[in-house]
Motif scaffolding. Structure first.
Motif, PDB file in Angstrom:
ATOM      1  N   LYS A   3       1.524  29.685  -0.915  1.00  0.00           N
ATOM      2  CA  LYS A   3       2.155  29.810   0.390  1.00  0.00           C
ATOM      3  C   LYS A   3       1.067  29.803   1.457  1.00  0.00           C
ATOM      4  CE  LYS A   3       6.470  32.016   1.004  1.00  0.00           C
ATOM      5  NZ  LYS A   3       7.179  33.222   1.356  1.00  0.00           N
ATOM      6  N   LYS A   4       1.320  29.086   2.534  1.00  0.00           N
ATOM      7  CA  LYS A   4       0.358  29.021   3.627  1.00  0.00           C
ATOM      8  C   LYS A   4       0.453  30.307   4.454  1.00  0.00           C
ATOM      9  CE  LYS A   4      -1.189  26.091   7.382  1.00  0.00           C
ATOM     10  NZ  LYS A   4      -0.969  24.912   8.180  1.00  0.00           N
ATOM     11  N   CYS A   5      -0.687  30.833   4.847  1.00  0.00           N
ATOM     12  CA  CYS A   5      -0.737  32.063   5.643  1.00  0.00           C
ATOM     13  C   CYS A   5      -0.201  31.777   7.049  1.00  0.00           C
ATOM     14  CB  CYS A   5      -2.174  32.568   5.721  1.00  0.00           C
ATOM     15  SG  CYS A   5      -2.331  34.084   6.699  1.00  0.00           S
ATOM     16  N   SER A   6       0.661  32.650   7.540  1.00  0.00           N
ATOM     17  CA  SER A   6       1.255  32.456   8.865  1.00  0.00           C
ATOM     18  C   SER A   6       0.905  33.602   9.815  1.00  0.00           C
ATOM     19  CB  SER A   6       2.776  32.329   8.740  1.00  0.00           C
ATOM     20  OG  SER A   6       3.305  33.503   8.173  1.00  0.00           O
ATOM     21  N   LYS A   7      -0.177  34.296   9.527  1.00  0.00           N
ATOM     22  CA  LYS A   7      -0.557  35.449  10.337  1.00  0.00           C
ATOM     23  C   LYS A   7      -1.422  35.078  11.542  1.00  0.00           C
ATOM     24  CE  LYS A   7      -0.581  38.800   6.587  1.00  0.00           C
ATOM     25  NZ  LYS A   7      -1.410  39.756   5.842  1.00  0.00           N
ATOM     26  N   TYR A   8      -1.981  33.878  11.559  1.00  0.00           N
ATOM     27  CA  TYR A   8      -2.962  33.523  12.593  1.00  0.00           C
ATOM     28  C   TYR A   8      -2.387  33.654  14.001  1.00  0.00           C
ATOM     29  CZ  TYR A   8      -6.414  31.005  15.288  1.00  0.00           C
ATOM     30  OH  TYR A   8      -7.345  30.665  16.233  1.00  0.00           O
ATOM     31  N   GLU A   9      -1.230  33.101  14.225  1.00  0.00           N
ATOM     32  CA  GLU A   9      -0.647  33.128  15.568  1.00  0.00           C
ATOM     33  C   GLU A   9      -0.398  34.560  16.047  1.00  0.00           C
ATOM     34  OE1 GLU A   9       3.222  31.431  18.021  1.00  0.00           O
ATOM     35  OE2 GLU A   9       2.859  30.742  15.974  1.00  0.00           O
ATOM     36  N   GLY A  10       0.134  35.381  15.185  1.00  0.00           N
ATOM     37  CA  GLY A  10       0.393  36.774  15.544  1.00  0.00           C
ATOM     38  C   GLY A  10      -0.887  37.549  15.812  1.00  0.00           C
ATOM     39  N   THR A  13      -2.520  36.304  19.085  1.00  0.00           N
ATOM     40  CA  THR A  13      -1.793  36.687  20.294  1.00  0.00           C
ATOM     41  C   THR A  13      -1.810  38.190  20.523  1.00  0.00           C
ATOM     42  OG1 THR A  13      -0.330  34.798  19.932  1.00  0.00           O
ATOM     43  CG2 THR A  13       0.408  36.454  21.487  1.00  0.00           C
ATOM     44  N   PHE A  14      -1.565  38.970  19.495  1.00  0.00           N
ATOM     45  CA  PHE A  14      -1.290  40.389  19.695  1.00  0.00           C
ATOM     46  C   PHE A  14      -2.395  41.349  19.264  1.00  0.00           C
ATOM     47  CE2 PHE A  14       2.955  38.405  19.185  1.00  0.00           C
ATOM     48  CZ  PHE A  14       3.403  38.632  20.465  1.00  0.00           C
ATOM     49  N   SER A  15      -3.347  40.925  18.455  1.00  0.00           N
ATOM     50  CA  SER A  15      -4.357  41.876  17.983  1.00  0.00           C
ATOM     51  C   SER A  15      -5.664  41.677  18.739  1.00  0.00           C
ATOM     52  CB  SER A  15      -4.583  41.719  16.482  1.00  0.00           C
ATOM     53  OG  SER A  15      -5.247  40.500  16.230  1.00  0.00           O
ATOM     54  N   ASP A  16      -6.613  42.564  18.446  1.00  0.00           N
ATOM     55  CA  ASP A  16      -7.917  42.440  19.098  1.00  0.00           C
ATOM     56  C   ASP A  16      -8.782  41.437  18.336  1.00  0.00           C
ATOM     57  OD1 ASP A  16      -8.212  43.992  16.869  1.00  0.00           O
ATOM     58  OD2 ASP A  16      -9.570  45.430  17.774  1.00  0.00           O
ATOM     59  N   GLU A  17      -9.926  41.116  18.914  1.00  0.00           N
ATOM     60  CA  GLU A  17     -10.791  40.083  18.358  1.00  0.00           C
ATOM     61  C   GLU A  17     -11.385  40.491  17.006  1.00  0.00           C
ATOM     62  OE1 GLU A  17     -14.447  37.483  20.113  1.00  0.00           O
ATOM     63  OE2 GLU A  17     -13.009  38.325  21.535  1.00  0.00           O
ATOM     64  N   GLU A  18     -11.693  41.766  16.837  1.00  0.00           N
ATOM     65  CA  GLU A  18     -12.277  42.267  15.574  1.00  0.00           C
ATOM     66  C   GLU A  18     -11.331  42.042  14.398  1.00  0.00           C
ATOM     67  OE1 GLU A  18     -14.997  44.635  14.920  1.00  0.00           O
ATOM     68  OE2 GLU A  18     -15.954  44.232  16.850  1.00  0.00           O
ATOM     69  N   THR A  19     -10.072  42.380  14.588  1.00  0.00           N
ATOM     70  CA  THR A  19      -9.083  42.219  13.519  1.00  0.00           C
ATOM     71  C   THR A  19      -8.923  40.747  13.155  1.00  0.00           C
ATOM     72  OG1 THR A  19      -7.912  44.116  14.458  1.00  0.00           O
ATOM     73  CG2 THR A  19      -6.730  42.813  12.831  1.00  0.00           C
ATOM     74  N   LEU A  20      -8.909  39.896  14.164  1.00  0.00           N
ATOM     75  CA  LEU A  20      -8.783  38.457  13.917  1.00  0.00           C
ATOM     76  C   LEU A  20      -9.983  37.932  13.138  1.00  0.00           C
ATOM     77  CD1 LEU A  20      -7.243  35.791  14.400  1.00  0.00           C
ATOM     78  CD2 LEU A  20      -8.511  35.571  16.535  1.00  0.00           C
ATOM     79  N   LYS A  21     -11.199  38.345  13.507  1.00  0.00           N
ATOM     80  CA  LYS A  21     -12.398  37.882  12.799  1.00  0.00           C
ATOM     81  C   LYS A  21     -12.412  38.343  11.338  1.00  0.00           C
ATOM     82  CE  LYS A  21     -15.537  37.368  16.692  1.00  0.00           C
ATOM     83  NZ  LYS A  21     -16.766  37.816  17.354  1.00  0.00           N
ATOM     84  N   LYS A  22     -11.994  39.577  11.087  1.00  0.00           N
ATOM     85  CA  LYS A  22     -11.947  40.082   9.712  1.00  0.00           C
ATOM     86  C   LYS A  22     -10.968  39.276   8.869  1.00  0.00           C
ATOM     87  CE  LYS A  22     -13.175  44.859  10.747  1.00  0.00           C
ATOM     88  NZ  LYS A  22     -12.695  46.240  10.850  1.00  0.00           N
ATOM     89  N   THR A  26     -11.533  36.315   5.434  1.00  0.00           N
ATOM     90  CA  THR A  26     -10.902  36.397   4.117  1.00  0.00           C
ATOM     91  C   THR A  26      -9.867  35.299   3.864  1.00  0.00           C
ATOM     92  OG1 THR A  26      -9.227  37.915   4.960  1.00  0.00           O
ATOM     93  CG2 THR A  26     -11.224  38.881   4.032  1.00  0.00           C
ATOM     94  N   CYS A  27      -9.335  34.696   4.901  1.00  0.00           N
ATOM     95  CA  CYS A  27      -8.231  33.738   4.733  1.00  0.00           C
ATOM     96  C   CYS A  27      -8.691  32.321   5.076  1.00  0.00           C
ATOM     97  CB  CYS A  27      -7.072  34.158   5.632  1.00  0.00           C
ATOM     98  SG  CYS A  27      -5.651  33.039   5.527  1.00  0.00           S
TER      99      CYS A  27
END
Length: 114
Positions: A3-10, A13-22, A26-27
């Motif tokens: 299954k393709k990960c669909s978390k990137y957009e969320g 848009t909604f999280s901070d930069e640190e969470t996105l980089k982490k 991994t993904c």
């Protein structure tokens, strides 16, 4: 079938930069999507000066048109106010008649025909 990960957009848009980089570390799916976004960002930075200059030129043109309109309307009103021949004949609520134009009229104000 993965299954393709669909978390990137969320996350983008909604999280901070640190969470996105982490999450990107991994993904693999989100890492590819981030690379595409980085390429788009580079393209936008490349063409940004062109659009800013175009917007500045458009603003200058609008200002020049407004100044020309003000100048012409001021000149027109000045001619009408200082020219007594025009201001005596043309007044608010009055209309020009055949008699005002110097044409022969009868007692009813209609054109005289011989």
């Amino acid at each position: 079938m993965n299954k393709k990960c669909s978390k990137y957009e969320g996350l983008f848009t909604f999280s901070d930069e640190e969470t996105l980089k982490k999450h990107i570390e991994t993904c693999e799916d989100c890492r590819k999507e981030q690379e595409v976004m980085d390429k788009v960002s580079e393209l936008l930075k490349e063409v940004k000066p062109y659009y800013i200059n175009k917007r500045k030129n458009t603003a200058k043109l609008k200002i020049a048109c407004a100044m020309l309109t003000i100048l012409l309307s001021t000149a027109t009103m000045g001619v009408v106010n200082f020219n007594t021949d025009i201001s005596d004949v043309i007044k608010y609520g009055n209309t020009l008649s055949a008699e005002d134009l110097g044409l022969p009229v009868d007692s009813y104000g209609l054109l005289m025909v011989e």
